[in-house]
Design a protein around this motif. Structure first.
Motif, short mmCIF file in Angstrom:
data_model
loop_
_atom_site.label_atom_id
_atom_site.label_comp_id
_atom_site.label_asym_id
_atom_site.label_seq_id
_atom_site.Cartn_x
_atom_site.Cartn_y
_atom_site.Cartn_z
N TYR A 194 -53.96 24.71 -72.85
CA TYR A 194 -53.11 24.77 -74.26
C TYR A 194 -52.04 25.13 -73.29
O TYR A 194 -52.26 26.56 -72.49
CB TYR A 194 -53.74 25.83 -74.92
N GLY A 195 -50.57 25.26 -73.91
CA GLY A 195 -49.23 26.43 -73.37
C GLY A 195 -49.78 27.83 -73.15
O GLY A 195 -49.37 28.53 -72.10
N PRO A 224 -44.09 30.53 -64.55
CA PRO A 224 -43.29 31.34 -65.71
C PRO A 224 -42.89 32.75 -64.23
O PRO A 224 -42.94 33.00 -63.25
CB PRO A 224 -43.85 31.93 -66.34
N ALA A 225 -41.50 33.05 -64.93
CA ALA A 225 -40.69 34.24 -63.98
C ALA A 225 -41.10 35.97 -64.65
O ALA A 225 -41.02 35.97 -65.74
CB ALA A 225 -39.36 33.71 -64.17
N ASN A 226 -40.21 36.39 -63.79
CA ASN A 226 -40.53 37.79 -64.35
C ASN A 226 -39.47 38.12 -65.64
O ASN A 226 -39.57 39.39 -65.88
CB ASN A 226 -40.57 38.56 -63.45
N ASP A 227 -38.34 37.22 -65.76
CA ASP A 227 -37.19 37.35 -67.02
C ASP A 227 -37.32 36.41 -67.54
O ASP A 227 -35.93 35.49 -67.37
CB ASP A 227 -35.86 37.79 -65.90
N LEU A 242 -44.14 41.08 -69.45
CA LEU A 242 -43.78 40.56 -70.95
C LEU A 242 -42.31 39.49 -71.31
O LEU A 242 -41.40 40.63 -70.64
CB LEU A 242 -44.23 40.93 -71.95
N PRO A 243 -42.23 38.45 -71.84
CA PRO A 243 -41.21 37.61 -72.01
C PRO A 243 -40.27 38.56 -73.20
O PRO A 243 -40.79 39.56 -73.86
CB PRO A 243 -41.40 36.98 -72.46
N TYR A 254 -39.91 31.17 -72.99
CA TYR A 254 -41.84 30.81 -72.81
C TYR A 254 -42.43 30.17 -73.37
O TYR A 254 -43.30 29.55 -73.35
CB TYR A 254 -41.76 32.53 -73.28
N ASP A 255 -42.00 29.99 -75.19
CA ASP A 255 -41.74 29.05 -75.63
C ASP A 255 -42.19 27.50 -75.43
O ASP A 255 -42.46 26.32 -75.04
CB ASP A 255 -41.66 29.10 -77.05
#
Length: 427
Positions: free
Chosen positions: A192-193, A166-169, A293-294, A175-176
């Motif tokens: 679980y994702g 995952p990325a910081n932006d 956080l997204p 995210y989903d």
């Protein structure tokens, strides 16, 4: 006769004050001022003593004594003593927003506005938290600790799936999509994702990061898209079932420790806990990282949700000047550095503090994880309100009903609107 006695006493006193060299002895010193600091769990908390020692080294004329009121009933104990007019308490540790609201409403905290001006305190250094605690133009506490939400992820699970980290932006939609890509297997081998703990803030506070809404002001229809996304993920098996998590009292740490989830939104406090568990060989997770956080479309990356521990001064204090010096120290750069060196997140989290925290043993040494420690804006889980405790309880009830499918999303939001509106209209 009385005049003779008085004259004799005066002569005797003046004689005592004269040395052989003809000089007069200076008046005796009053000694150091003692401040009483109300807090909880002194023996179990690593940063209290270093903070006191460092402050006293700089201020030999001020002594600080901790008053441990325990963590279980801290707010009740504190309010009881302050209501009774206990003038021995000088500095007050404020545990949360409802506690702050209770103390302010009771008139038990001094306004810090003059102290902020005199000591040239930059409240902008607290990433927006101080402004959110201002009541009618007055600030009664300064941020001491400020934990905030980030996303933890399991690098080994991503590597095994051949999926980029995952990325910081990221937006919530991205995210989903990533969570769905990372979900695999079945039964005890299922991954679980994403994982959501059962706190209402995990869902509801995603909706306040646009800066346009708060959880203390209905209507709450703005929360619907965020609830719908999590409910859809729950229905599709992308995250664990809320009702099952509640009935089994499943702790978020356990499902992350046993490689069951690829990503998990949680507070920054979990960094040191996770690092220690890995060092002791008590978790299956070996390689992990964190990202910011997204955010919603149009919201700046690094905008997040936070919880605040504050420092204030009792209105009953007889040493408010000295207490102001201590509060300024605790909530300033020097206090922040001591907190960071003990693996705790200070109210001031600038590049220097982030660097100290990133240097902790066990912290993941990748650029994204280090960058994730820098937040651009922190919104408190629940904004200041004199009725914050009642509002929090009402929101929790509706959240539980929505997530356990005891009511429809529309009905749950409607109930929130009604309950909180009723609370706000009552005296």
């Amino acid at each position: 006769m009385k005049k003779t006695v008085c004259a004799a006493l005066a002569l005797a006193l003046s004689a005592v004050m004269v040395f052989g060299n003809g000089q007069t002895e200076a008046p005796a010193s009053k000694g150091p001022v003692t401040l009483k600091w109300a807090l909880w769990d002194y023996a179990q908390t690593v940063y209290y003593k270093p903070l006191i020692d460092a402050f006293q080294a700089e201020h030999p004329d001020i002594k600080v004594e901790p008053l441990d009121l325990g963590s279980t009933d801290y707010q009740t104990m504190l309010s009881t003593q302050l209501t009774g007019g206990d003038s021995s308490i000088d500095v007050v540790t404020i545990k949360d927003i409802p506690g702050y609201a209770t103390l302010v409403k009771a008139g038990q905290l001094l306004s810090l506005n003059d102290i902020i001006k005199t000591n040239k305190i930059d409240i902008g250094a607290y990433s927006g938290a101080a402004e959110q605690m201002t009541v009618d133009g007055k600030l009664y506490e300064l941020p001491f600790r400020s934990d905030f939400r980030i996303v933890y992820y399991n690098k080994d699970l991503f590597d095994k799936a051949g999926v980029a980290y995952p990325a910081n932006d990221m937006t919530w939609d991205q995210y989903d999509a990533l969570a769905r890509k990372m979900t695999s297997g079945s039964g005890s081998a299922k991954v679980y994702g994403v994982h959501y703990h059962t706190w209402r803030s995990i869902v509801q506070c995603k909706a306040i990061l646009d800066g346009k809404h708060t959880v203390v002001a209905p209507p709450y229809d703005f929360m619907k898209p965020y609830y719908q996304r999590v409910l859809d993920e729950q229905k599709d098996g992308i995250c664990m079932d809320y009702a099952q998590l509640k009935t089994t009292s499943t702790h978020y740490s356990g499902v992350f420790y046993n490689n069951s989830v690829a990503m998990m939104e949680m507070g920054s406090w979990f960094i040191s806990t996770l690092s220690n568990q890995i060092a002791q060989g008590k978790t299956e997770v070996k390689n992990w990282g964190i990202v910011r956080l997204p955010h919603a479309q149009g919201v700046k990356a690094g905008t997040t949700v936070g919880t605040l521990t504050g420092m204030g001064i009792s209105t009953a204090s007889k040493h408010s000047k000295e207490a102001a010096e201590f509060v300024t120290f605790l909530t300033g750069e020097k206090g922040a550095e001591i907190l960071a060196k003990t693996g705790n997140y200070p109210g001031i989290l600038n590049d220097k503090m982030a660097g100290i925290l990133a240097g902790m043993k066990g912290f993941p040494q990748d650029a994204n994880s280090r960058e994730a420690l820098k937040s651009s804006k922190i919104y408190l889980e629940i904004a200041y309100s004199g009725k914050a405790p009642q509002i929090d309880a009402a929101l929790n009830r509706s959240h539980d009903n929505i997530m356990t499918l005891n009511c429809s999303l529309d009905d749950g939001i409607a109930q929130m609107n009604k309950d909180v509106s009723d609370i706000l209209t009552k005296n």
